[in-house]
Write a protein that holds these residues in place. Structure first.
Motif, PDB file in Angstrom:
ATOM      1  N   TYR A 167       0.823  -1.212   0.000  1.00 51.06           N
ATOM      2  CA  TYR A 167       0.000   0.000   0.000  1.00 51.06           C
ATOM      3  C   TYR A 167       0.859   1.265   0.000  1.00 51.06           C
ATOM      4  O   TYR A 167       0.690   2.155  -0.836  1.00 51.06           O
ATOM      5  N   THR A 168       1.800   1.329   0.954  1.00 48.07           N
ATOM      6  CA  THR A 168       2.641   2.525   1.046  1.00 48.07           C
ATOM      7  C   THR A 168       3.619   2.610  -0.125  1.00 48.07           C
ATOM      8  O   THR A 168       3.932   3.704  -0.595  1.00 48.07           O
ATOM      9  N   ASN A 169       4.098   1.459  -0.598  1.00 44.94           N
ATOM     10  CA  ASN A 169       4.990   1.462  -1.759  1.00 44.94           C
ATOM     11  C   ASN A 169       4.278   2.009  -2.992  1.00 44.94           C
ATOM     12  O   ASN A 169       4.832   2.807  -3.762  1.00 44.94           O
ATOM     13  N   MET A 170       3.045   1.575  -3.185  1.00 43.93           N
ATOM     14  CA  MET A 170       2.275   2.034  -4.344  1.00 43.93           C
ATOM     15  C   MET A 170       1.952   3.521  -4.243  1.00 43.93           C
ATOM     16  O   MET A 170       1.937   4.233  -5.252  1.00 43.93           O
ATOM     17  N   LEU A 171       1.700   3.981  -3.026  1.00 47.38           N
ATOM     18  CA  LEU A 171       1.410   5.402  -2.828  1.00 47.38           C
ATOM     19  C   LEU A 171       2.619   6.230  -3.257  1.00 47.38           C
ATOM     20  O   LEU A 171       2.486   7.237  -3.960  1.00 47.38           O
ATOM     21  N   TYR A 172       3.812   5.785  -2.859  1.00 41.19           N
ATOM     22  CA  TYR A 172       5.045   6.482  -3.241  1.00 41.19           C
ATOM     23  C   TYR A 172       5.260   6.402  -4.757  1.00 41.19           C
ATOM     24  O   TYR A 172       5.588   7.409  -5.403  1.00 41.19           O
ATOM     25  N   GLN A 173       5.063   5.225  -5.337  1.00 43.09           N
ATOM     26  CA  GLN A 173       5.241   5.052  -6.780  1.00 43.09           C
ATOM     27  C   GLN A 173       4.275   5.923  -7.567  1.00 43.09           C
ATOM     28  O   GLN A 173       4.634   6.497  -8.601  1.00 43.09           O
ATOM     29  N   SER A 174       3.050   6.011  -7.070  1.00 45.92           N
ATOM     30  CA  SER A 174       2.044   6.827  -7.758  1.00 45.92           C
ATOM     31  C   SER A 174       2.454   8.299  -7.777  1.00 45.92           C
ATOM     32  O   SER A 174       2.243   9.007  -8.759  1.00 45.92           O
ATOM     33  N   LYS A 175       3.064   8.738  -6.678  1.00 43.27           N
ATOM     34  CA  LYS A 175       3.558  10.118  -6.627  1.00 43.27           C
ATOM     35  C   LYS A 175       4.657  10.323  -7.668  1.00 43.27           C
ATOM     36  O   LYS A 175       4.693  11.333  -8.366  1.00 43.27           O
ATOM     37  N   GLN A 176       5.563   9.337  -7.769  1.00 39.27           N
ATOM     38  CA  GLN A 176       6.662   9.434  -8.721  1.00 39.27           C
ATOM     39  C   GLN A 176       6.164   9.414 -10.163  1.00 39.27           C
ATOM     40  O   GLN A 176       6.787  10.000 -11.054  1.00 39.27           O
ATOM     41  N   LEU A 177       5.045   8.748 -10.392  1.00 39.24           N
ATOM     42  CA  LEU A 177       4.479   8.656 -11.738  1.00 39.24           C
ATOM     43  C   LEU A 177       3.523   9.804 -12.055  1.00 39.24           C
ATOM     44  O   LEU A 177       2.937   9.852 -13.131  1.00 39.24           O
ATOM     45  N   GLY A 178       3.378  10.728 -11.103  1.00 41.69           N
ATOM     46  CA  GLY A 178       2.475  11.854 -11.315  1.00 41.69           C
ATOM     47  C   GLY A 178       1.018  11.481 -11.139  1.00 41.69           C
ATOM     48  O   GLY A 178       0.129  12.175 -11.648  1.00 41.69           O
ATOM     49  N   LEU A 179       0.763  10.396 -10.407  1.00 42.09           N
ATOM     50  CA  LEU A 179      -0.611   9.921 -10.230  1.00 42.09           C
ATOM     51  C   LEU A 179      -1.135  10.164  -8.820  1.00 42.09           C
ATOM     52  O   LEU A 179      -2.127   9.562  -8.417  1.00 42.09           O
ATOM     53  N   GLU A 180      -0.480  11.047  -8.070  1.00 40.37           N
ATOM     54  CA  GLU A 180      -0.883  11.277  -6.683  1.00 40.37           C
ATOM     55  C   GLU A 180      -2.340  11.726  -6.591  1.00 40.37           C
ATOM     56  O   GLU A 180      -3.092  11.268  -5.723  1.00 40.37           O
ATOM     57  N   ALA A 181      -2.750  12.592  -7.501  1.00 40.03           N
ATOM     58  CA  ALA A 181      -4.133  13.078  -7.489  1.00 40.03           C
ATOM     59  C   ALA A 181      -5.118  11.983  -7.897  1.00 40.03           C
ATOM     60  O   ALA A 181      -6.327  12.109  -7.684  1.00 40.03           O
ATOM     61  N   GLU A 182      -4.586  10.906  -8.496  1.00 43.78           N
ATOM     62  CA  GLU A 182      -5.433   9.801  -8.952  1.00 43.78           C
ATOM     63  C   GLU A 182      -5.368   8.603  -8.011  1.00 43.78           C
ATOM     64  O   GLU A 182      -5.756   7.496  -8.374  1.00 43.78           O
ATOM     65  N   TRP A 183      -4.857   8.814  -6.788  1.00 38.29           N
ATOM     66  CA  TRP A 183      -4.642   7.704  -5.869  1.00 38.29           C
ATOM     67  C   TRP A 183      -5.908   6.892  -5.621  1.00 38.29           C
ATOM     68  O   TRP A 183      -5.864   5.659  -5.574  1.00 38.29           O
TER      69      TRP A 183
END
Length: 238
Positions: free
Chosen positions: A78-94
């Motif tokens: 869960y936390t790994n994916m949250l970090y990866q999503s931020k790196q991919l520019g998907l934080e707003a799409e979490w």
């Protein structure tokens, strides 16, 4: 019976519930743990300090989330994916990434999600969100989509055969025209390891010694056999 808990300073979020809270809650009852709260507090003081050292690596998650009962994202991922999503520019799409994780799991055949199978589901979920794909889109466009390598290899059988088998016709669409390196086949027929040729560990050790010099340990040989590219990259940069 057993209850899984974490020391207070390391509890909550995707970790286990607070051990101190559980101990205090049942104190004086028939299921009193017998754990001394003052002694527990002194241990917790140490771990609170340790957590502070690693604060720069925290995921930024502010609370627990009960939607894991729906999307089935493992706590560690869960936390790994949250970090990866931020790196991919998907934080707003979490929130969409989490919903897509459930969809990706269904696409993969509702599989047990442990490393590395959980990564496959996560990679597919982020791929879907990044490309604006629905579950139906993946089914309809599977033959033309440029899926992440982990997803293609999963459907080719690199991780073995899932408990309920591979979902068809999706699997056939994804692996169509994608052959396994060094073969003419698009998939493994069973356990991938069964088709591997025997490894000559002595030869591997000799090759590593000749190329890199120094003392080559047994663990170096195993690392080279299992993760050749990663191990060589590490040797070059150490």
């Amino acid at each position: 019976d057993a209850v899984d808990a974490a020391i207070d300073g390391m509890s909550g979020m995707t970790s286990q519930p607070s051990m101190g809270a559980i101990v205090a809650a049942v104190q004086g009852t028939d299921i009193d743990t017998g754990v001394d709260l003052e002694e527990l507090a002194s241990i917790n003081s140490y771990w609170e300090g340790v957590r502070g050292v690693y604060r720069p690596f925290e995921s930024g998650q502010m609370s627990g989330s009960s939607d894991v009962y729906v999307n089935e994202i493992p706590g560690g991922q869960y936390t790994n994916m949250l970090y990866q999503s931020k790196q991919l520019g998907l934080e707003a799409e979490w929130s969409n990434v989490k919903k897509s994780y459930a969809a990706a799991n269904r696409l993969c055949g509702d599989i047990p999600k442990v490393t590395p199978s959980s990564k496959v589901v996560g990679d597919l979920a982020q791929f879907m969100v990044a490309n604006g794909l629905t579950e139906k889109d993946v089914h309809d466009q599977a033959e033309t989509l440029n899926f992440p390598t982990s997803v293609v290899e999963y459907f080719q059988g690199y991780l073995g055969v899932p408990p309920h088998g591979f979902p068809e016709p999706l699997r056939s669409k994804i692996i169509k025209g994608r052959t396994i390196g060094g073969t003419d086949s698009t998939s493994f027929s069973g356990r991938p390891g069964a088709e591997l040729p025997p490894v000559d560990f002595g030869s591997v050790k000799k090759t590593l010694t000749e190329k890199w010099g120094g003392i080559v340990r047994d663990c170096d040989v195993m690392s080279s056999v299992m993760y050749p590219a990663v191990f060589e990259d590490w040797l070059e940069k150490r």
